[in-house]
Design a protein around this motif. Sequence first.
Motif, short mmCIF file in Angstrom:
data_model
loop_
_atom_site.label_atom_id
_atom_site.label_comp_id
_atom_site.label_asym_id
_atom_site.label_seq_id
_atom_site.Cartn_x
_atom_site.Cartn_y
_atom_site.Cartn_z
N THR A 1 -32.70 -6.18 -129.60
CA THR A 1 -32.52 -6.96 -128.33
C THR A 1 -33.71 -6.36 -127.42
N HIS A 2 -34.33 -7.42 -126.77
CA HIS A 2 -35.48 -6.95 -125.81
C HIS A 2 -34.69 -7.47 -124.35
N THR A 3 -35.00 -7.10 -123.31
CA THR A 3 -34.74 -7.54 -122.23
C THR A 3 -35.79 -7.67 -121.09
N GLN A 4 -35.84 -8.87 -120.25
CA GLN A 4 -37.07 -8.94 -119.43
C GLN A 4 -36.11 -9.21 -118.17
N THR A 5 -36.42 -8.53 -117.11
CA THR A 5 -35.83 -8.78 -115.74
C THR A 5 -36.79 -9.52 -114.52
N ALA A 6 -36.33 -10.30 -113.78
CA ALA A 6 -37.03 -10.98 -112.80
C ALA A 6 -36.17 -11.04 -111.39
N ARG A 7 -36.78 -10.85 -110.25
CA ARG A 7 -35.99 -11.17 -108.91
C ARG A 7 -36.33 -12.25 -108.12
N TRP A 8 -35.43 -12.74 -107.52
CA TRP A 8 -35.98 -13.90 -106.57
C TRP A 8 -35.09 -13.73 -105.41
N ASP A 9 -35.69 -13.92 -104.15
CA ASP A 9 -35.44 -13.57 -102.68
C ASP A 9 -34.47 -14.51 -102.23
N GLY A 10 -34.22 -15.66 -102.98
CA GLY A 10 -33.30 -16.75 -102.66
C GLY A 10 -34.22 -17.85 -101.62
N LYS A 11 -35.48 -17.86 -101.46
CA LYS A 11 -36.15 -18.40 -100.67
C LYS A 11 -37.00 -19.40 -101.74
N ASP A 12 -37.44 -20.64 -101.00
CA ASP A 12 -38.12 -21.66 -101.79
C ASP A 12 -39.60 -21.50 -101.63
N SER A 13 -40.48 -22.22 -102.50
CA SER A 13 -41.85 -21.82 -102.24
C SER A 13 -42.39 -21.76 -101.02
N THR A 14 -41.95 -22.31 -100.24
CA THR A 14 -42.59 -22.33 -98.85
C THR A 14 -42.02 -20.90 -98.08
N GLY A 15 -41.26 -20.40 -98.52
CA GLY A 15 -40.63 -19.20 -97.83
C GLY A 15 -39.55 -19.27 -96.92
N ARG A 16 -38.79 -20.52 -97.07
CA ARG A 16 -37.45 -20.89 -96.52
C ARG A 16 -36.25 -20.55 -97.16
N ARG A 17 -35.14 -19.95 -96.73
CA ARG A 17 -33.84 -19.87 -97.69
C ARG A 17 -33.48 -20.99 -97.87
N VAL A 18 -33.15 -21.21 -99.25
CA VAL A 18 -32.84 -22.37 -99.95
C VAL A 18 -31.11 -22.67 -99.40
N ALA A 19 -30.69 -23.81 -99.60
CA ALA A 19 -29.65 -24.45 -98.97
C ALA A 19 -28.45 -24.10 -99.89
N ALA A 20 -27.21 -23.82 -99.31
CA ALA A 20 -25.96 -23.66 -100.56
C ALA A 20 -26.02 -24.89 -101.23
#
Length: 129
Positions: free
Chosen positions: A89-108
Motif C-alpha cells: 500500500t502507498h499513501t498520499q496525504t493532502a491538507r485543506w484549510d477549510g476555505k474556498d478558492s477565494t479564501g473564505r471559510r466554507v459554510a457548515a
Amino acid sequence: MDIDVALPVRFDALSTWPHRTSLTAQATPQGWTFTLSLTNRATVPLAQGYSACEPITIERIPDGVRVWQTGNLPCIAILLGLELKPNETHTQTARWDGKDSTGRRVAAGQYRVKMALNGFIGETLIVVK
C-alpha cells in the motif's frame, strides 16, 4: 475588481489495474487532512509515475458546487516513481484549510472530497461544522 477563474481540474480515466483505493478524512484545528491509500491487488508489481500536481476537489452537497480544487496550476514537470509489490500500500496525504478558492471559510454542511493518484481515485464525504 479582477477575478481569476480557474478551469476545473480533470481526473484521468479510472485505472483498470487490480487495486483498492480508500480516502479518509480527519478534522484538525487547522482544517482537514486527507489520506489516499492505494493497494496493489495484482499478482505482479505495479510501477508507474505520478505528478506532484495530482487533482483534489471539494464539492458542496447537494448542489455539487465545487468550492475548492487543486491540481490544475502550473506544475513542475517531475514524475515521481511509484512501485508497489503485490498487496503493498502507498499513501498520499493532502491538507485543506477549510476555505474556498477565494479564501473564505466554507459554510457548515456536507461536502464530497475526491483525490487522485495517476488514475487511482478515492472519494469520501465530510461534514464541516
